[in-house]
Write an enzyme that holds these catalytic residues in place. Structure first.
Site, mmCIF file in Angstrom:
data_model
loop_
_atom_site.group_PDB
_atom_site.id
_atom_site.type_symbol
_atom_site.label_atom_id
_atom_site.label_comp_id
_atom_site.label_asym_id
_atom_site.label_seq_id
_atom_site.Cartn_x
_atom_site.Cartn_y
_atom_site.Cartn_z
ATOM 1 N N ASP A 104 0.890 -0.998 -0.078
ATOM 2 C CA ASP A 104 0.043 0.114 0.083
ATOM 3 C C ASP A 104 0.850 1.284 0.018
ATOM 4 O O ASP A 104 1.784 1.362 1.002
ATOM 5 C CB ASP A 104 -0.958 0.006 1.164
ATOM 6 C CG ASP A 104 -2.004 1.026 1.280
ATOM 7 O OD1 ASP A 104 -2.045 1.526 0.189
ATOM 8 O OD2 ASP A 104 -2.828 1.231 2.229
ATOM 9 N N ASP A 159 -2.905 2.444 -6.090
ATOM 10 C CA ASP A 159 -1.651 2.381 -5.207
ATOM 11 C C ASP A 159 -1.720 1.217 -4.198
ATOM 12 O O ASP A 159 -0.982 1.535 -3.371
ATOM 13 C CB ASP A 159 -1.711 3.761 -4.492
ATOM 14 C CG ASP A 159 -2.797 3.808 -3.700
ATOM 15 O OD1 ASP A 159 -3.912 3.279 -3.727
ATOM 16 O OD2 ASP A 159 -2.953 4.846 -2.742
ATOM 17 N N GLU A 160 -2.363 0.248 -4.636
ATOM 18 C CA GLU A 160 -2.542 -0.947 -3.686
ATOM 19 C C GLU A 160 -2.638 -2.240 -4.574
ATOM 20 O O GLU A 160 -3.164 -2.345 -5.302
ATOM 21 C CB GLU A 160 -3.811 -0.511 -2.642
ATOM 22 C CG GLU A 160 -4.020 -1.428 -1.428
ATOM 23 C CD GLU A 160 -5.119 -1.235 -0.757
ATOM 24 O OE1 GLU A 160 -5.586 -2.109 0.156
ATOM 25 O OE2 GLU A 160 -5.848 -0.093 -1.216
#
Length: 390
Positions: free
Chosen positions: A11, A105-106
């Protein structure tokens, strides 16, 4: 002994603000807040300096300005964030082909089959973190565990730039003291309902009788109990079909009348139809999202008999759903339309193309003509006549 996997949850740390700081180093150490317009927008993400003032995602920008008057407020630059995200996921894919994106973003990574070449899961996580920092200048937090749920919870423990490893025999010990708000699917209302049962931590939930959770919350209660024990059998899914396609709009001034709301919905339905056709999919389940001026939000949904990618069909369904809301009676802040239950097969398209339904054929040809205009002249070059302002 059952087969244990090696899962890493990655993350990025305050991704949007971190990209802004990367592009403008003068912002380093400043309370950077990325989001919409100051009047009606919401916070998309905030740097850790801003978070110390109480700013968080989904908070109205106006409230963020009160909490952090010295904050640096920047607009969302999604194209730039996607560009950096592509770099990051390219790094992830060097270590394993089993990468499941959760957002820009993860991601989850299953590195079970990578250990012989890449090292143990902890070493792989360290190498990924180092590569992301070296190649993008950004930090990423990692959680390492034997399943997705525990890995995700672990990645949140030492942010930013954290690495938390939970061994299989230490899962219950790790989870027990955590607040129940860290449980998937536990929002404010669920947290209050659990508190009424004296459930405030994972340990409390783990020790609550199953029949009580089932009576109170049904199947969701059983799932939460299993998660409190660290039990999660879901696999990392690499090629997940898009779950939905949608558009929404936050208004600079509250909408008070029904006709204006219908006009806005027509534009949203037309945009959703265009996007469905661009992506080569059709959908059957349409969802209307309504947020009133007091931030109370509701959704209404229905499933069509046949899948569609036509904006007017979507609009007709949404107007029926509109009757189940208080739009026109209460001030309105936001409207949104999303389409799910998507059909990616070519078979459906060919059946429509070669069928005998003249109306469907005309509609298809019209949409193809409009899409050609949109492609050449932009999304605002054509559309329903009702959207033309006098």
């Amino acid at each position: 002994m059952s087969y244990l996997r090696s899962i890493i949850h990655l993350d990025m740390d305050a991704f949007y603000p971190s990209v802004e700081i990367k592009d403008n180093p003068a912002l380093k150490g400043q309370p950077v807040i990325v989001g919409g317009g100051r009047e009606r927008g919401v916070v998309a993400s905030a740097s850790y300096e801003a978070r110390r003032s109480g700013v968080h995602s989904a908070m109205p920008i106006a409230e963020a300005m009160r909490l952090c008057p010295g904050g640096i407020f920047l607009p969302v630059r999604m194209a730039r964030y996607k560009e950096v995200s592509t770099q990051i996921f390219e790094i992830f894919n060097r270590f394993t082909p089993l990468v499941e994106p959760l957002s820009i973003d993860e991601a989850f990574l299953d590195v079970t089959g990578s250990e012989r070449l890449m090292g143990d899961p902890v070493e792989i996580a360290r190498r990924i973190k180092a590569a992301v920092l070296a190649e993008t200048g950004l930090t990423v937090s990692a959680g390492v565990a034997h399943n997705k749920f525990v890995a995700k919870v672990a990645s949140e423990i030492q942010k930013p730039d954290g690495l938390t490893v939970i061994q299989h025999d230490a899962v219950v010990e790790f989870l027990d003291p955590l607040p129940i708000s860290r449980m998937w699917g536990v929002g404010r209302k669920m947290e209050e309902a659990l508190a009424a049962l004296n459930v405030r931590t994972f340990r409390d939930l783990r020790l609550t009788p199953l029949h009580l959770l089932n009576d109170k919350f049904g199947e969701h209660g059983i799932k939460m109990h299993r998660l409190s024990l660290g039990m999660d059998e879901r696999e990392v899914v690499t090629e997940q079909e898009a779950k939905s396609v949608g558009h929404e709009k936050t208004f600079t001034e509250d909408i008070l009348d029904l006709e204006t709301a219908k006009r806005e919905l027509l534009g949203l339905a037309d945009a959703v139809g265009r996007r469905l056709r661009r992506e080569g999919v059709r959908g059957k389940t349409v969802t209307l999202k309504v947020k009133y001026s007091d931030f109370n939000q509701i959704t209404r949904a229905c499933t069509l008999k046949d899948p569609t990618d036509d904006g007017l069909e979507i609009y007709s369904a949404v107007i029926r759903l509109l009757q189940k809301t208080q739009v026109g009676k209460r001030p309105l802040r936001l409207l949104g339309i999303s389409f799910s239950n998507l059909n990616f097969s070519e078979e459906e398209k060919q059946l429509s193309f070669f069928g005998n339904d003249g109306s469907a054929q005309r509609k298809k040809r019209l949409n193809e003509a409009l899409d050609s205009i949109y492609l050449k002249h932009g999304d605002k070059s054509a559309g329903p006549a009702a959207l033309l302002r006098k």
